[in-house]
Motif scaffolding. Structure first.
Motif, PDB file in Angstrom:
ATOM      1  N   ALA A 185      43.729 -97.530   4.493  1.00  0.00           N
ATOM      2  CA  ALA A 185      44.116 -98.943   4.377  1.00  0.00           C
ATOM      3  C   ALA A 185      45.198 -99.147   3.324  1.00  0.00           C
ATOM      4  CB  ALA A 185      42.890 -99.787   4.046  1.00  0.00           C
ATOM      5  N   GLY A 186      45.044 -98.518   2.156  1.00  0.00           N
ATOM      6  CA  GLY A 186      46.045 -98.647   1.099  1.00  0.00           C
ATOM      7  C   GLY A 186      46.036 -99.977   0.381  1.00  0.00           C
ATOM      8  N   VAL A 187      45.107-100.863   0.697  1.00  0.00           N
ATOM      9  CA  VAL A 187      45.001-102.161   0.024  1.00  0.00           C
ATOM     10  C   VAL A 187      43.581-102.306  -0.530  1.00  0.00           C
ATOM     11  CG1 VAL A 187      46.757-103.272   1.452  1.00  0.00           C
ATOM     12  CG2 VAL A 187      44.362-103.312   2.174  1.00  0.00           C
ATOM     13  N   PRO A 188      43.397-103.154  -1.543  1.00  0.00           N
ATOM     14  CA  PRO A 188      42.053-103.312  -2.115  1.00  0.00           C
ATOM     15  C   PRO A 188      41.054-103.856  -1.104  1.00  0.00           C
ATOM     16  CG  PRO A 188      43.731-104.225  -3.575  1.00  0.00           C
ATOM     17  CD  PRO A 188      44.412-103.926  -2.282  1.00  0.00           C
ATOM     18  N   CYS A 189      39.845-103.342  -1.161  1.00  0.00           N
ATOM     19  CA  CYS A 189      38.733-103.854  -0.359  1.00  0.00           C
ATOM     20  C   CYS A 189      37.576-104.163  -1.295  1.00  0.00           C
ATOM     21  CB  CYS A 189      38.302-102.835   0.685  1.00  0.00           C
ATOM     22  SG  CYS A 189      39.541-102.491   1.959  1.00  0.00           S
ATOM     23  N   THR A 190      36.896-105.267  -1.054  1.00  0.00           N
ATOM     24  CA  THR A 190      35.795-105.682  -1.911  1.00  0.00           C
ATOM     25  C   THR A 190      34.485-105.607  -1.143  1.00  0.00           C
ATOM     26  OG1 THR A 190      37.215-107.132  -3.230  1.00  0.00           O
ATOM     27  CG2 THR A 190      34.857-107.552  -3.312  1.00  0.00           C
ATOM     28  N   TYR A 191      33.484-104.997  -1.782  1.00  0.00           N
ATOM     29  CA  TYR A 191      32.168-104.823  -1.161  1.00  0.00           C
ATOM     30  C   TYR A 191      31.116-105.455  -2.068  1.00  0.00           C
ATOM     31  CZ  TYR A 191      34.963-101.132   1.001  1.00  0.00           C
ATOM     32  OH  TYR A 191      35.958-100.434   1.636  1.00  0.00           O
ATOM     33  N   THR A 192      30.088-106.010  -1.450  1.00  0.00           N
ATOM     34  CA  THR A 192      28.983-106.606  -2.197  1.00  0.00           C
ATOM     35  C   THR A 192      27.707-105.831  -1.901  1.00  0.00           C
ATOM     36  OG1 THR A 192      29.998-108.801  -2.151  1.00  0.00           O
ATOM     37  CG2 THR A 192      27.641-108.689  -2.621  1.00  0.00           C
ATOM     38  N   PHE A 193      27.033-105.414  -2.958  1.00  0.00           N
ATOM     39  CA  PHE A 193      25.791-104.649  -2.841  1.00  0.00           C
ATOM     40  C   PHE A 193      24.655-105.476  -3.435  1.00  0.00           C
ATOM     41  CE2 PHE A 193      29.328-101.709  -3.226  1.00  0.00           C
ATOM     42  CZ  PHE A 193      29.120-100.851  -2.154  1.00  0.00           C
ATOM     43  N   ASP A 194      23.682-105.803  -2.603  1.00  0.00           N
ATOM     44  CA  ASP A 194      22.536-106.606  -3.037  1.00  0.00           C
ATOM     45  C   ASP A 194      21.398-105.657  -3.413  1.00  0.00           C
ATOM     46  OD1 ASP A 194      20.505-108.345  -3.527  1.00  0.00           O
ATOM     47  OD2 ASP A 194      20.589-109.363  -1.585  1.00  0.00           O
ATOM     48  N   LEU A 195      21.176-105.498  -4.714  1.00  0.00           N
ATOM     49  CA  LEU A 195      20.099-104.637  -5.209  1.00  0.00           C
ATOM     50  C   LEU A 195      18.917-105.469  -5.692  1.00  0.00           C
ATOM     51  CD1 LEU A 195      22.264-102.171  -7.344  1.00  0.00           C
ATOM     52  CD2 LEU A 195      21.815-102.126  -4.897  1.00  0.00           C
ATOM     53  N   ASP A 196      18.905-106.726  -5.271  1.00  0.00           N
ATOM     54  CA  ASP A 196      17.915-107.667  -5.805  1.00  0.00           C
ATOM     55  C   ASP A 196      16.636-107.695  -4.987  1.00  0.00           C
ATOM     56  OD1 ASP A 196      17.115-109.512  -7.718  1.00  0.00           O
ATOM     57  OD2 ASP A 196      17.659-111.206  -6.456  1.00  0.00           O
ATOM     58  N   THR A 197      16.507-106.779  -4.045  1.00  0.00           N
ATOM     59  CA  THR A 197      15.325-106.799  -3.192  1.00  0.00           C
ATOM     60  C   THR A 197      14.716-105.412  -3.082  1.00  0.00           C
ATOM     61  OG1 THR A 197      14.510-107.225  -0.969  1.00  0.00           O
ATOM     62  CG2 THR A 197      16.783-106.468  -1.148  1.00  0.00           C
ATOM     63  N   ALA A 198      13.426-105.367  -2.932  1.00  0.00           N
ATOM     64  CA  ALA A 198      12.736-104.095  -2.706  1.00  0.00           C
ATOM     65  C   ALA A 198      12.419-103.900  -1.232  1.00  0.00           C
ATOM     66  CB  ALA A 198      11.457-104.043  -3.527  1.00  0.00           C
ATOM     67  N   ASP A 199      12.978-104.726  -0.367  1.00  0.00           N
ATOM     68  CA  ASP A 199      12.771-104.623   1.070  1.00  0.00           C
ATOM     69  C   ASP A 199      13.344-103.296   1.565  1.00  0.00           C
ATOM     70  OD1 ASP A 199      12.652-104.796   3.773  1.00  0.00           O
ATOM     71  OD2 ASP A 199      13.831-106.639   3.962  1.00  0.00           O
ATOM     72  N   PRO A 200      12.535-102.399   2.118  1.00  0.00           N
ATOM     73  CA  PRO A 200      13.047-101.097   2.545  1.00  0.00           C
ATOM     74  C   PRO A 200      14.047-101.176   3.680  1.00  0.00           C
ATOM     75  CG  PRO A 200      10.795-101.401   3.319  1.00  0.00           C
ATOM     76  CD  PRO A 200      11.077-102.537   2.370  1.00  0.00           C
ATOM     77  N   LEU A 201      14.162-102.335   4.354  1.00  0.00           N
ATOM     78  CA  LEU A 201      15.136-102.495   5.426  1.00  0.00           C
ATOM     79  C   LEU A 201      16.470-103.023   4.913  1.00  0.00           C
ATOM     80  CD1 LEU A 201      12.856-104.029   8.217  1.00  0.00           C
ATOM     81  CD2 LEU A 201      13.496-101.626   7.853  1.00  0.00           C
TER      82      LEU A 201
END
Length: 348
Positions: free
Chosen positions: A69-85
């Protein structure tokens, strides 16, 4: 200290393609905060960490698409849950982390090399990162305290933003609304490595130089005894200075980012160093030796606030290695405390 120094050194030494990933937003608790970065080379080598292992594998899997891609990409990681799914197989770390990643092309590599030069010269530098769904609206700029700017910014860089950045270098990192922008941008200050100078190159200085360098300090060792001040004893030191205290201390450009430990085991030389260093505003000065010896050195005078004697945290250390651990622990404590005080002051 900050991983950016190891990242910049790795970029200087390796020419293969890579991706730079930076935490730009944290909601809730997280292992690392805004501004933490890691570098991922195309061959799988990684420099730095963003989490306790929760995010790195996912970002590493995205390296090919980011390089393409060569351009910035932003990702969001939700670690606020213990839901195994949920994402991350239920780490339950308690926070939501936003990471912006970009391929390190020729232009960015050149600007990161310039960043390294400023940091090596003990200059603080602010990063302003502008993200957008429109590729033409994406950009970044580095601003120094002397108002020098470099980077790739869409359109003209507003003077009001330059004034704002130069006045706020060192402030808290994160997403902010800044002059001339209607949407939030990410701002973060990169700090130079703290410098540690050891006056005295005896056997007890060797583990201290090694441990301090591993903790992120740029280490200088100074001694008038050339046989002791030898590279074979101090492989991790950046600089070795051969000379008497008045000579070596006079060759240093002292700043409030400097840390010093006096450990010559020579009473007259220690007293000379106390006299010389008392005239400078330093982050930390530690005196090796007992309280009684320190009182004799001071000739009934008092220690300035930034001076520590006996040196090191009181952990009951014995022997060169344990004493070195206690000193490095105190250096880190002083460094982190001073950073927190600065942030607290700027927030008021």
């Amino acid at each position: 200290m900050e991983d950016i120094h190891r990242i910049l050194e790795a970029l200087q030494q390796c020419g293969q393609r890579s991706v730079l990933a930076t935490i730009t937003r944290v909601e809730g608790s997280a292992y690392r905060k805004e501004g933490a970065s890691m570098l991922l080379f195309e061959d799988g080598t990684q420099i730095g960490v963003l989490s306790a292992g929760c995010l790195e594998a996912d970002i590493a899997a995205r390296v090919p698409e980011l390089l393409a891609a060569g351009v910035p990409c932003t990702y969001t990681f939700d670690l606020d849950t213990a839901d195994p799914l949920s994402w991350g197989e239920g780490p339950g770390c308690g926070g939501v982390i936003q990471v912006t990643a970009v391929a390190v092309g020729d232009q960015l590599r050149g600007h990161l090399q310039m960043l390294k030069e400023y940091l090596d010269d003990q200059t603080e530098v602010m990063l302003i990162l502008k993200n957008s769904t429109d590729p033409l609206g994406v950009g970044y700029s580095f601003v120094t305290s002397s108002r020098h700017r470099f980077g790739e910014w869409p359109g003209s860089f507003p003077k009001a933003l330059l004034d704002w950045a130069a006045a706020r270098i060192g402030w808290r990192s994160g997403m902010q609304i800044v002059p001339g922008e209607t949407e939030e941008v990410f701002v973060h200050t990169y700090f130079p490595k703290p410098r540690l100078t050891l006056f005295g190159a005896g056997p007890d200085a060797r583990p201290l130089a090694s441990f301090a360098a591993a903790a992120g300090f740029t280490v200088t060792v100074a001694d008038w005894r050339a046989a002791l001040c030898d590279r074979s004893f101090f492989p991790d030191a950046r600089t070795l200075l051969d000379g008497f205290p008045e000579e070596t201390a006079g060759r240093m450009r002292w700043t409030p980012n400097d840390y010093v430990v006096i450990m010559t085991h020579h009473f007259r030389r220690d007293r000379e160093l106390i006299r010389i260093l008392s005239g400078h505003n330093l982050a930390y000065v530690g005196l090796l030796g007992s309280k009684r010896r320190t009182q004799r050195l001071l000739e009934s005078g008092s220690l300035p606030e930034q001076w520590h004697a006996p040196v090191g945290l009181p952990i009951g250390a014995e022997g060169p290695e344990e004493i070195a651990f206690s000193i490095v622990a105190e250096l880190i404590q002083v460094y982190r405390t001073s950073r927190k005080r600065r942030l607290s002051y700027e927030a008021t």
